[in-house]
Motif scaffolding. Sequence first.
Motif, PDB file in Angstrom:
ATOM      1  N   PRO A 193       0.830  -1.217   0.000  1.00  0.00           N
ATOM      2  CA  PRO A 193       0.000   0.000   0.000  1.00  0.00           C
ATOM      3  C   PRO A 193       0.867   1.271   0.000  1.00  0.00           C
ATOM      4  N   ARG A 194       1.608   1.471  -1.048  1.00  0.00           N
ATOM      5  CA  ARG A 194       2.606   2.543  -1.080  1.00  0.00           C
ATOM      6  C   ARG A 194       1.988   3.924  -0.920  1.00  0.00           C
ATOM      7  N   ALA A 195       0.831   4.164  -1.564  1.00  0.00           N
ATOM      8  CA  ALA A 195       0.217   5.497  -1.488  1.00  0.00           C
ATOM      9  C   ALA A 195      -0.193   5.827  -0.052  1.00  0.00           C
ATOM     10  N   LEU A 196      -0.791   4.861   0.646  1.00  0.00           N
ATOM     11  CA  LEU A 196      -1.215   5.111   2.027  1.00  0.00           C
ATOM     12  C   LEU A 196       0.000   5.254   2.952  1.00  0.00           C
ATOM     13  N   ILE A 197       1.045   4.519   2.686  1.00  0.00           N
ATOM     14  CA  ILE A 197       2.256   4.657   3.495  1.00  0.00           C
ATOM     15  C   ILE A 197       2.813   6.071   3.353  1.00  0.00           C
ATOM     16  N   LYS A 198       2.860   6.565   2.136  1.00  0.00           N
ATOM     17  CA  LYS A 198       3.358   7.923   1.914  1.00  0.00           C
ATOM     18  C   LYS A 198       2.445   8.960   2.580  1.00  0.00           C
ATOM     19  N   LYS A 199       1.119   8.698   2.526  1.00  0.00           N
ATOM     20  CA  LYS A 199       0.158   9.644   3.105  1.00  0.00           C
ATOM     21  C   LYS A 199       0.331   9.772   4.612  1.00  0.00           C
ATOM     22  N   TYR A 200       0.481   8.669   5.296  1.00  0.00           N
ATOM     23  CA  TYR A 200       0.497   8.705   6.759  1.00  0.00           C
ATOM     24  C   TYR A 200       1.902   8.765   7.364  1.00  0.00           C
ATOM     25  N   PHE A 201       2.893   8.241   6.639  1.00  0.00           N
ATOM     26  CA  PHE A 201       4.221   8.156   7.241  1.00  0.00           C
ATOM     27  C   PHE A 201       5.278   8.980   6.508  1.00  0.00           C
ATOM     28  N   GLY A 202       4.925   9.518   5.341  1.00  0.00           N
ATOM     29  CA  GLY A 202       5.876  10.338   4.600  1.00  0.00           C
ATOM     30  C   GLY A 202       6.917   9.499   3.868  1.00  0.00           C
ATOM     31  N   GLU A 203       7.935  10.170   3.381  1.00  0.00           N
ATOM     32  CA  GLU A 203       8.977   9.502   2.623  1.00  0.00           C
ATOM     33  C   GLU A 203       9.987   8.846   3.570  1.00  0.00           C
ATOM     34  N   PRO A 204      10.405   7.635   3.277  1.00  0.00           N
ATOM     35  CA  PRO A 204      11.399   6.981   4.137  1.00  0.00           C
ATOM     36  C   PRO A 204      12.786   7.582   3.936  1.00  0.00           C
ATOM     37  N   ALA A 205      13.617   7.398   4.942  1.00  0.00           N
ATOM     38  CA  ALA A 205      15.002   7.860   4.837  1.00  0.00           C
ATOM     39  C   ALA A 205      15.835   6.924   3.988  1.00  0.00           C
ATOM     40  N   ARG A 206      15.518   5.636   4.029  1.00  0.00           N
ATOM     41  CA  ARG A 206      16.265   4.634   3.271  1.00  0.00           C
ATOM     42  C   ARG A 206      15.314   3.545   2.781  1.00  0.00           C
ATOM     43  N   ILE A 207      15.645   2.956   1.659  1.00  0.00           N
ATOM     44  CA  ILE A 207      14.851   1.852   1.105  1.00  0.00           C
ATOM     45  C   ILE A 207      15.808   0.727   0.736  1.00  0.00           C
ATOM     46  N   TYR A 208      15.479  -0.495   1.194  1.00  0.00           N
ATOM     47  CA  TYR A 208      16.279  -1.669   0.882  1.00  0.00           C
ATOM     48  C   TYR A 208      15.397  -2.682   0.136  1.00  0.00           C
TER      49      TYR A 208
END
Length: 565
Positions: free
Chosen positions: A530-545
């Motif tokens: 659920p990438r869109a909802l993650i961005k909506k509630y938690f913002g952009e991550p500092a790192r992605i693995y």
Amino acid sequence: MGGLRAGAETQPTSSLPSSGTSAERAARPGVRPRWTAVAAYLLAGLALFVVYLRLSQTYPLNSDSANILLMASDLLHGHLLLRGWFMSDVSFYTTELPQYALLEAVLGVHMATAHVAAAMTYTLTFLLAVLLARGGATGRPALIRTLIAAGIMLAPQFGTGVFALDLSVGHIGTSVPVLLVWLLLDKAPPRLWVPVLTALLLAWVLVADPIVYVVAIGPLGLVCALRVLRGVIKGSGGLMNRIADQWYDLSLGGAVIAATAMAWVFNKLLSEAGGYTVNRLPFYLTPWHDLHTNLSALWKVLEIFGANPAGLRGVWLALAFLHLASVFVVLWVLARVAWRFFRVSLADQVLAVAIVLNVALYLLTNASDEAAHEVAIIVPFSAALAARVLVQAVKAQAVKQAAGPGDDQAAVTGRTRSLKLAVAVAGIAVLAGYTAGLGYELSQPSVPAANTSLAPWLLDHHLTYGLSGYWTSSSVTVDSGGRVEIRALMQYSMKRDLWMANATWYDPARHYANFIVLDSVPGFMNHWEPRALIKKYFGEPARIYHTGRYTVMVWDRNLLPSIPR
């Protein structure tokens, strides 16, 4: 002094055997056979446990099993009310949860412990169904009943059948105490203590699983009402005398009411004391114009008997068709019990009504949307009923043939033997096929628990508390031994997924969650992105693995306060 053979007390003392061992053998000739039977029964149980443990290992454990393990761990550590826990629609509080807690005390909180518990549950169900099938029979009839019941339960269909009967925590575990109730009613004399014990046992299991209303409370109450009504109509004497003659069935009906009341009071007190919360699912009859959509649930009923051929090929298809023999036997037995309802025993009546009610409510309600484990309890019920009724029917048919007027005795004897031989050959052939099928299932490779590769990777990257979907959460938590903890969020809202979960897991004052795991593999138990909802509630991550099928998004802050309420 008791137990001497008839007439032994008239013999002079000097004529008694001089050896104490010989005297005991003469006085109690049935002791050794009884102990031999008990030993054989226990050895069979041990062998079955090993078999079903191996069978369970051919199916992957997931977060359902992990959450049960975590609940039981809390129970084991003294959290008797399980405060803060949100259960599924079944609490398991008085059935599987104590079992899992006891196993964890010995084996620890490991995913493999769930396999042990599953094998134990199905083995107990198997043994109790066989005991009920045997009834009061001895000798060859008892052996035949044992083989029929064992054959029906022996080999769950690979995959879905293994999940529904061997691995699924739920209604198959409920069958254990319910079978104890039916054994009590079948074997105990009609005494006042029987309804009392029945009420206690039914209340105990009803606390854990509301399906008891369908497979025990309702059937027993309905059967007792019919028996009382028939007794009053057919009886002799005054009305009050006829009612008094039905005291046993009336008291069993009272036990049903008492059990319902006791379970309600217990649950109410538990709730008032701050205990766990059960997630009550909506339950309703399917509207008439939509009833045709429930027909697909018939295939799920076939699954639990190992007889669903849909999507199968080769050996598996042949085994599914072979298992249809069990289905046909059960259908024939149900028809026979319906035709001779008041000429069969109380246990037979209750088993038949329970099977019909469970299947009817499954097919006629929204429960048909659920998996086959919703009707798993009818398998041990059907196995016991089929064995009891089928043997009696063959015997009755043989007697009927022997009693034919004007028949030559030799011809009658020949037909009787031919009937028994035909039934025996067919039964042996089917049982041999089931056994071969079980052996083929056991030869399949063991399957590891879900997400076993994820926990080591997270530990290597010092990520110990995070969030994900339901199926990628508690399985990782248990697999890592609690060193990595992942809590579930709902896919379409990002709210806490409080299904078999503890609300304290999401408390930001207690925990620091700084990562979210996505799973890219398609399927109901995998895909969670659920990438869109993650961005909506938690913002952009500092790192992605990226590691295999997983995407791990990491933040430099606690995500728990951002979860929508």
